[in-house]
Design an enzyme around this catalytic site. Structure first.
Site, PDB file in Angstrom:
ATOM      1  N   LYS A 156      32.817  58.540  65.238  1.00 14.37           N
ATOM      2  CA  LYS A 156      34.142  58.883  65.926  1.00 14.37           C
ATOM      3  C   LYS A 156      35.252  57.365  65.053  1.00 14.37           C
ATOM      4  O   LYS A 156      35.020  56.489  65.930  1.00 14.37           O
ATOM      5  CB  LYS A 156      34.152  58.633  66.669  1.00 14.37           C
ATOM      6  CG  LYS A 156      35.768  59.002  67.292  1.00 14.37           C
ATOM      7  CD  LYS A 156      37.485  58.292  67.136  1.00 14.37           C
ATOM      8  CE  LYS A 156      37.485  57.315  67.815  1.00 14.37           C
ATOM      9  NZ  LYS A 156      38.487  56.600  67.679  1.00 14.37           N
ATOM     10  N   GLU A 184      28.040  47.044  71.400  1.00 11.79           N
ATOM     11  CA  GLU A 184      28.451  46.426  70.782  1.00 11.79           C
ATOM     12  C   GLU A 184      29.612  45.539  71.352  1.00 11.79           C
ATOM     13  O   GLU A 184      30.477  46.051  70.705  1.00 11.79           O
ATOM     14  CB  GLU A 184      27.609  46.276  69.270  1.00 11.79           C
ATOM     15  CG  GLU A 184      27.749  44.707  68.985  1.00 11.79           C
ATOM     16  CD  GLU A 184      28.375  44.013  68.054  1.00 11.79           C
ATOM     17  OE1 GLU A 184      29.028  43.389  69.267  1.00 11.79           O
ATOM     18  OE2 GLU A 184      28.910  44.384  67.558  1.00 11.79           O
ATOM     19  N   GLU A 216      38.854  36.321  76.046  1.00 12.68           N
ATOM     20  CA  GLU A 216      38.666  36.921  73.482  1.00 12.68           C
ATOM     21  C   GLU A 216      40.104  36.909  73.122  1.00 12.68           C
ATOM     22  O   GLU A 216      40.704  37.965  73.837  1.00 12.68           O
ATOM     23  CB  GLU A 216      37.741  37.648  73.875  1.00 12.68           C
ATOM     24  CG  GLU A 216      37.694  38.494  72.718  1.00 12.68           C
ATOM     25  CD  GLU A 216      36.511  39.285  72.024  1.00 12.68           C
ATOM     26  OE1 GLU A 216      36.670  40.522  72.999  1.00 12.68           O
ATOM     27  OE2 GLU A 216      35.728  39.149  71.433  1.00 12.68           O
ATOM     28  N   CYS A 251      33.350  39.942  66.653  1.00 16.50           N
ATOM     29  CA  CYS A 251      33.161  39.872  68.241  1.00 16.50           C
ATOM     30  C   CYS A 251      32.708  38.720  67.951  1.00 16.50           C
ATOM     31  O   CYS A 251      32.224  38.099  69.031  1.00 16.50           O
ATOM     32  CB  CYS A 251      32.557  41.222  68.723  1.00 16.50           C
ATOM     33  SG  CYS A 251      31.430  41.948  67.508  1.00 16.50           S
TER      34      CYS A 251
HETATM   35  P1  ADP Z   1      40.936  48.931  70.848  1.00 19.37           P
HETATM   36  O1  ADP Z   1      41.782  48.198  71.806  1.00 19.37           O
HETATM   37  O2  ADP Z   1      41.397  46.776  69.940  1.00 19.37           O
HETATM   38  O3  ADP Z   1      40.876  49.053  70.352  1.00 19.37           O
HETATM   39  P2  ADP Z   1      38.424  49.536  71.705  1.00 19.37           P
HETATM   40  O4  ADP Z   1      37.080  48.856  72.073  1.00 19.37           O
HETATM   41  O5  ADP Z   1      39.132  50.251  73.055  1.00 19.37           O
HETATM   42  O6  ADP Z   1      38.975  48.585  71.157  1.00 19.37           O
HETATM   43  O7  ADP Z   1      38.382  50.472  70.283  1.00 19.37           O
HETATM   44  C1  ADP Z   1      36.949  50.895  69.611  1.00 19.37           C
HETATM   45  C2  ADP Z   1      36.636  52.333  69.380  1.00 19.37           C
HETATM   46  O8  ADP Z   1      36.748  52.615  70.690  1.00 19.37           O
HETATM   47  C3  ADP Z   1      38.093  53.046  68.648  1.00 19.37           C
HETATM   48  O9  ADP Z   1      37.642  54.065  68.169  1.00 19.37           O
HETATM   49  C4  ADP Z   1      38.468  53.395  69.796  1.00 19.37           C
HETATM   50  O10 ADP Z   1      39.297  54.969  69.778  1.00 19.37           O
HETATM   51  C5  ADP Z   1      37.586  54.403  70.839  1.00 19.37           C
HETATM   52  N1  ADP Z   1      37.106  54.352  71.917  1.00 19.37           N
HETATM   53  C6  ADP Z   1      38.682  54.124  72.682  1.00 19.37           C
HETATM   54  N2  ADP Z   1      38.685  53.870  74.531  1.00 19.37           N
HETATM   55  C7  ADP Z   1      37.475  55.397  74.440  1.00 19.37           C
HETATM   56  C8  ADP Z   1      37.073  55.365  75.300  1.00 19.37           C
HETATM   57  N3  ADP Z   1      37.373  56.157  76.457  1.00 19.37           N
HETATM   58  N4  ADP Z   1      36.568  56.759  74.782  1.00 19.37           N
HETATM   59  C9  ADP Z   1      35.353  57.154  73.901  1.00 19.37           C
HETATM   60  N5  ADP Z   1      35.511  55.838  72.685  1.00 19.37           N
HETATM   61  C10 ADP Z   1      36.640  55.521  73.176  1.00 19.37           C
END
Ligand code: ADP
Length: 493
Positions: free
Chosen positions: A182, A256, A393, A291
Site C-alpha cells: 500500500k 519501523e 519527532e 526516522c
Molecule cells: P503520515 O501521517 O506522515 O502519513 P503514517 O505513519 O500515518 O505517517 O503513514 C505511513 C503509511 O501508513 C502510509 O502509507 C499511510 O497511508 C498508512 N496508514 C496510515 N494509517 C493507517 C492505518 N490505520 N492502517 C493502515 N495503514 C495506515
C-alpha cells in the site's frame, strides 16, 4: 481529494494487481501534488475494500506457485529486476524527486541506486533460508525448514518510498512470499513505477501495489483475513493501529517507527569531519524527513560554541530550492501538514528564553521558496532535553543543540526518550565509543558515521521505535519466514 474520473490534465497512474494495471472499481482517484510547487502532477486510484480484496486474492493465488519456485530462479528474476531499475534509475529518481520534494542529486538519485543494490543483495541471499538438523539417536533426527508466511501486506511511508518498497518487496519475495504494497497517498508514483518493473519479470500477483488513504485502504489491507504478515514503516501512532490489526488475526508484524535519535559529540571530534557527519546523520538533504535523523545534538561544553559555529556556517551554505536543479542540496517538505508542523516547532523552540537561533528559522514568506513547502536548515542552541523540540519527532530540518559536561549525564539524556531507533557518537577515543555504544538503548548505533540504512545491516528499533529487523539476511529470515520442525524416526523403516 477524491474525485470521479475523468478530471483535469494530470495523468492517471494505475495500480498493479495480478500483473495488470488497474483503476479503482468505483473509478475514484486521489490527487498527487508536487510539494515544491504545490501543483497537481498526477492522480492515483483510491482503492476500496473490493480493490484491496482483489489484490490480496491475486497475491494468495500467486503464492501457491511462487513459494515452490527454486530459490535460484527467484533470484534470477530479482537480478533482472535490479538491472531494469538500474537502466531506468534516472526516470525513477526524477519521479521520486517530483512527488516527494526530495532533491534529485542529494536524495532521489542515491535512493534509486540503493534500490538496485537491495534487489541484488536479496537475490544473493535468497538461497540462505536454511534450517538446522538435530541428530536425536541412531534412527531418529529432527530438522527445521524455513517456510514463507504467505501474503505480506507492506505499508510504506512517503519519505523514502522507493527504498521502503524495495526492501519489503525484495526480502519478502526472495523467500517465497507474495506481497501487496500500500503506497503512501502523498508519494505513490515511484512505488507504482517500481512495481511496474517488478511485474515485467515476475508471475502475475507476486507483487501487487495499491493506492489509497491509510485509514481506509491501508486499514482494509491489514484487516484482510488472507494477509499473513504486516510489514509497516511509518509513525509510532499508526504503528499502534497496525499492531492492533495484527493482534486481531494473531499474525506477525514488523514495525519501523519514529525516532528522536541522539548525536553525541565528544571534545576529540571538534573537526570538520564530525560537522559533516552530524549533518549527514541529521539527513538535512532529505529535509530531515527521516526516522533515523540524529535530531538531538549533544555537544560537550568544552567545544560547544566552536563546534556549533562551524556547523551553522555549513548549514547556511546549503542550497534550498527546486528539487530537480542540480545545484539544490535540500528540496521541499512533503505537504502542508508537515510544513505547518515544522514551523510550529521552530516557533515553539524559539519561544524559550534561553534558545538561540544559529541558522535557518521559520520558512520564508516571500520569494521563490514561499511558493512551495520549503523549510530552512535550522539549528537552535541552548535547548534543554525536556523541551518539546527535544522530545517530539519533528520530521523536519530542525536540529536542537544541548550542551553537556559529563559522560554519564549525556548518556542519561540520550536514553531519556520513548524512542530507540538510532544514535550517533563522534569521538576519536575508543573507550568513549565503546561505552556509549553499549549504554545507549537504540537499534542502530554509528560511531563517526552518519549513513542511512543499507542492505546487509539489520535495521530496526527498540522501545517505541518498533521491533523486528529488515534490510539484512537475518532480517529477511526473522521477518519473512516461519520455522517448522520435523521429527523423523526411521529406525523401524
Ligand atoms: P503520515 O501521517 O506522515 O502519513 P503514517 O505513519 O500515518 O505517517 O503513514 C505511513 C503509511 O501508513 C502510509 O502509507 C499511510 O497511508 C498508512 N496508514 C496510515 N494509517 C493507517 C492505518 N490505520 N492502517 C493502515 N495503514 C495506515
Amino acid at each position: 481529494m477524491s474525485s470521479n474520473l475523468p478530471e483535469g490534465d494530470a495523468p492517471l497512474y494505475k495500480m498493479w494487481v495480478n500483473g495488470l494495471e488497474v483503476v479503482a472499481q468505483d473509478d475514484t482517484t486521489i490527487d498527487v501534488l508536487n510539494p515544491a510547487f504545490q501543483t497537481t502532477i498526477a492522480k492515483v486510484p483510491h482503492a476500496s475494500t473490493a480493490d484491496v480484496g482483489k489484490a490480496v486474492d491475486a497475491a494468495a493465488k500467486a503464492f501457491r506457485g511462487w513459494r515452490h519456485w527454486p530459490a535460484k530462479e527467484r533470484a534470477e528474476a530479482m537480478l533482472k529486476i535490479a538491472d531494469c531499475i538500474e537502466a531506468e534509475a534516472e526516470a525513477l529518481a526524477t519521479l521520486l524527486a517530483t512527488e516527494t520534494g526530495n532533491a534529485l542529486r542529494t536524495a532521489a538519485r542515491p535512493e534509486a541506486a540503493g534500490a538496485v543494490g537491495i534487489f541484488r543483495y536479496y537475490a544473493g541471499v535468497a538461497s540462505e533460508a536454511k534450517g538446522e538438523t538435530v541428530p536425536l539417536s541412531a534412527g531418529k533426527l529432527s530438522y527445521t525448514v524455513r517456510e514463507p508466511l504467505g501474503v505480506v501486506a507492506a505499508i510504506i511511508p512517503w519519505n523514502s518510498p522507493v527504498a521502503a518498497a524495495a526492501v519489503k518487496i525484495a526480502s519478502a519475495i526472495a523467500v517465497g512470499n507474495t506481497i501487496v504494497v500500500k503506497a503512501a497517498e502523498d508519494a505513490p508514483l515511484s512505488a507504482l513505477k517500481l512495481s511496474a518493473i517488478c511485474n515485467r519479470f515476475l508471475p502475475p500477483g507476486v507483487v501487487n501495489c495499491i493506492t489509497g488513504y491509510g485509514k481506509e485502504t491501508g486499514a482494509h489491507l491489514t484487516a484482510h483475513p488472507e494477509v499473513r504478515k504486516i510489514s509497516f514503516t511509518g509513525s509510532t501512532e499508526t504503528g499502534k493501529a497496525i499492531m492492533r490489526a495484527a493482534a486481531e488475526k494473531i499474525i506477525p508484524v514488523s514495525l519501523e517507527l519514529g525516532g528522536k535519535s541522539p548525536s553525541i559529540v565528544f571534545p576529540s571530534a571538534d573537526s570538520d569531519w564530525a560537522v559533516d557527519g552530524v549533518m549527514a546523520a541529521m539527513r538535512f538533504t532529505r529535509q530531515s524527513q527521516s526516522c533515523t535523523a540524529g535530531s538531538r545534538l549533544f555537544v560537550h561544553r568544552e567545544i560547544y560554541d566552536a563546534f556549533l559555529d562551524k556547523l551553522a556556517t555549513r548549514l547556511n551554505r546549503l542550497v534550498v530550492g527546486d528539487p530537480l536543479e542540480e545545484s539544490t542540496d535540500m528540496g521541499a517538505l512533503i505537504n502542508d501538514r508537515q510544513y505547518t508542523k515544522v514551523n510550529d516547532y521552530v516557533r515553539c523552540g524559539l519561544a524559550e528564553p534561553s534558545a538561540r537561533l544559529l541558522s535557518g528559522g521559520e520558512s520564508p514568506r516571500q520569494g521563490n521558496l514561499s511558493e512551495g513547502y520549503f523549510a530552512l536548515p535550522t539549528l537552535i542552541s541552548g535547548v534543554h532535553n525536556s523541551w518539546r523540540v527535544a522530545r517530539e519527532e519533528i520530521f523536519g530540518p530542525v536540529l536542537v543543540a544541548i550542551p553537556w559536561s559529563d559522560e554519564s549525564e549525556v548518556l542519561e539524556m540520550a536514553n531519556d526518550t520513548h524512542y530507540g531507533l538510532a544514535a550517533y557518537i563522534w569521538t576519536t577515543q575508543l573507550g568513549e565509543a565503546m561505552r556509549c555504544s553499549s549504554a545507549i538503548d537504540a537499534g542502530w548505533i554509528q560511531v563517526n558515521s552518519g549513513t542511512a540504512p543499507g542492505a546487509g545491516i539489520s535495521f530496526g528499533g527498540m522501545k517505541e521505535s518498533g521491533f523486528g529487523r529488515e534490510f539484512s539476511l537475518e532480517g529477511m529470515l526473522e521477518s519473512f519466514t516461519q520455522r517448522k520442525s520435523i521429527t523423523l524416526d526411521f529406525s523401524n523403516t
